[in-house]
Design an enzyme around this catalytic site. Structure first.
Site, mmCIF file in Angstrom:
data_model
loop_
_atom_site.group_PDB
_atom_site.id
_atom_site.type_symbol
_atom_site.label_atom_id
_atom_site.label_comp_id
_atom_site.label_asym_id
_atom_site.label_seq_id
_atom_site.Cartn_x
_atom_site.Cartn_y
_atom_site.Cartn_z
ATOM 1 N N ALA A 299 89.404 21.681 -66.913
ATOM 2 C CA ALA A 299 89.222 20.531 -67.837
ATOM 3 C C ALA A 299 88.361 21.033 -69.012
ATOM 4 C CB ALA A 299 88.394 19.305 -67.163
ATOM 5 N N ASP A 300 88.172 22.397 -69.516
ATOM 6 C CA ASP A 300 87.394 22.638 -70.373
ATOM 7 C C ASP A 300 88.151 23.383 -71.476
ATOM 8 O OD1 ASP A 300 84.683 22.666 -71.765
ATOM 9 O OD2 ASP A 300 84.544 25.056 -70.969
ATOM 10 N N MET A 301 89.323 23.204 -71.663
ATOM 11 C CA MET A 301 90.138 23.834 -72.318
ATOM 12 C C MET A 301 90.326 23.271 -73.709
ATOM 13 S SD MET A 301 91.353 26.479 -71.290
ATOM 14 C CE MET A 301 92.616 27.147 -72.479
#
Length: 414
Positions: A299-301
């Site tokens: 979820a950190d892209m």
């Protein structure tokens, strides 16, 4: 006039060591960027960034002034968070005064940009927030540290999610070292495992390694209590002879400040640029990386975790992969934090959502679905074979195994 002029400071913006523009502080922390006439007139000029082109591909030459912060393209060259505060402290500058931070750190920035004082102007003493002693010492400090040569303070390592990220020069080139996180266990092992898996699945991954904390010099006392290993990845913006390769991240492409890197971008936006500026191989690689990160639960892209690279100094290609971490073991939930095409959740990543993204980004639908299918199948095969041998923890392994079943494209394309 003379008194007024003394407040003006000019920094040269150099690309591959050649001056192409200036950043001017006109007083009161207002800054203005301008290209040099020579750069504007050069038909074969190297590209500084896509955001400097208008919709017809013409170089833009008029820019508004910015207050305190510099324009987003340059703001994104600076470190964020604790590292920025630490380096600012080393350089004796307020961490919000970006013009002076660029002055202090400008010799070691991402890509092929260096920023240097135009007239060998001495380091301005008035920026030293109440600190005394010689500014030039401070500047050397900041730079040496950015080359991993200064004893780090423990406080500088307390980044929330990943440990501190520091550039380092070592055997055979330039590396980025990522220290363990105080908050989440086993992030370096997680990132190494996901990047290794991505390379097995056929993505363009730089050289990576997992090294013992004890092998890194000048680290703060006590880091070994947080974790045993650090993740290292070879910098793709430096060549083995030390020369620089130009890159830009997607926050720079879209003119977003670093703190807008999630909310103001989308995976579709990135796809649109790659479809317009890159070739088929870039598009296929992008779809594969997007699919892979949906499957591992990353979820950190955000917009700074995708970059373009300029192999010939003029035209872009998708830069090698970096920052692939499964975040679901630490921050469970369905949110992707950035919009895909319409939705913002892993459970919406279906062939339908991917098709929507492809159509809106002007990517051939079949090309996108074929790339995703190949990725899903290769991912399943390598996960089954390799997951138990990779150095991720059992918690990470089981969280990713459970998560992938919630991503519809897995079943649809198996």
């Amino acid at each position: 006039m003379g008194a007024m002029m003394s407040n003006v400071s000019v920094l040269n913006v150099n690309l591959y060591g050649e001056p192409i523009g200036t950043l001017t502080n006109v007083g009161g922390d207002r800054t203005l960027f301008a290209f040099t006439d020579a750069y504007i007139e050069n038909a074969k000029r190297p590209t500084l960034g896509l955001s400097f082109k208008d919709e017809f591909g013409t170089l833009q030459t008029e820019f508004r002034p910015y207050q305190k912060r510099v324009m987003p393209f340059f703001s994104n060259l600076l470190p964020e968070g604790h590292l920025r505060k630490y380096l600012a402290e080393q350089a004796g500058v307020n961490h919000e005064r970006e013009f002076y931070l660029l002055w202090a750190l400008g010799r070691d920035l991402p890509g092929a940009i260096t920023i240097t004082p135009a007239d060998d102007e001495p380091w301005p003493p008035e920026v030293a927030d109440g600190a005394d002693d010689n500014r030039d010492d401070h500047r050397e400090n900041a730079l040496r540290f950015s080359l991993a040569g200064v004893q780090l303070k423990f406080s500088a390592v307390m980044e929330a999610s990943g440990g501190l990220t520091i550039p380092a020069s070592g055997v055979g080139g330039s590396w980025i070292v990522k220290l363990p996180s105080r908050e989440f266990a086993g992030v370096p092992e997680n990132e190494f495992s996901m990047m290794r898996l991505a390379s097995l699945v056929g993505m363009n991954v730089p050289a990576i390694d997992l090294i013992g904390i004890d092998a890194i010099k000048n680290l703060p006392e006590g880091i070994d209590k947080i974790g045993k290993n650090a993740f290292v990845i070879e910098r793709f913006d430096r060549l083995s002879d030390g020369s620089r390769v130009h890159i830009e991240d997607f926050a720079q492409v879209y003119g977003l400040y670093p703190d807008e890197k999630y909310g103001n971008g989308s995976f579709r936006n990135i796809a649109q640029v790659i479809a317009a500026e890159g070739n088929d191989a870039d598009i296929i690689e992008y779809v594969r990386r997007l699919t892979f990160n949906m499957l591992i639960g990353n979820a950190d892209m955000h917009m700074k975790n995708w970059s373009l690279i300029y192999p010939d100094r003029r035209y872009v290609s998708l830069a090698p992969a970096y920052d692939f971490v499964a975040t679901v073991p630490y921050l469970p939930g369905d949110a992707t934090n950035m919009k895909i095409s319409r939705a913002k959740v892993f459970s919406a990543f279906s062939t339908d959502e991917l098709t929507h993204l492809a159509v809106k980004a002007a990517i051939p639908k079949k090309m996108a679905l074929d790339a995703a299918k190949e990725t899903v199948q290769s991912f399943q095969e390598h996960w089954a074979k390799e997951a138990s041998h990779l150095p991720m923890s059992d918690d990470v392994r089981s969280a990713v195994a459970a998560h992938m079943k919630t991503v519809p494209i897995l079943d649809e394309l198996s």
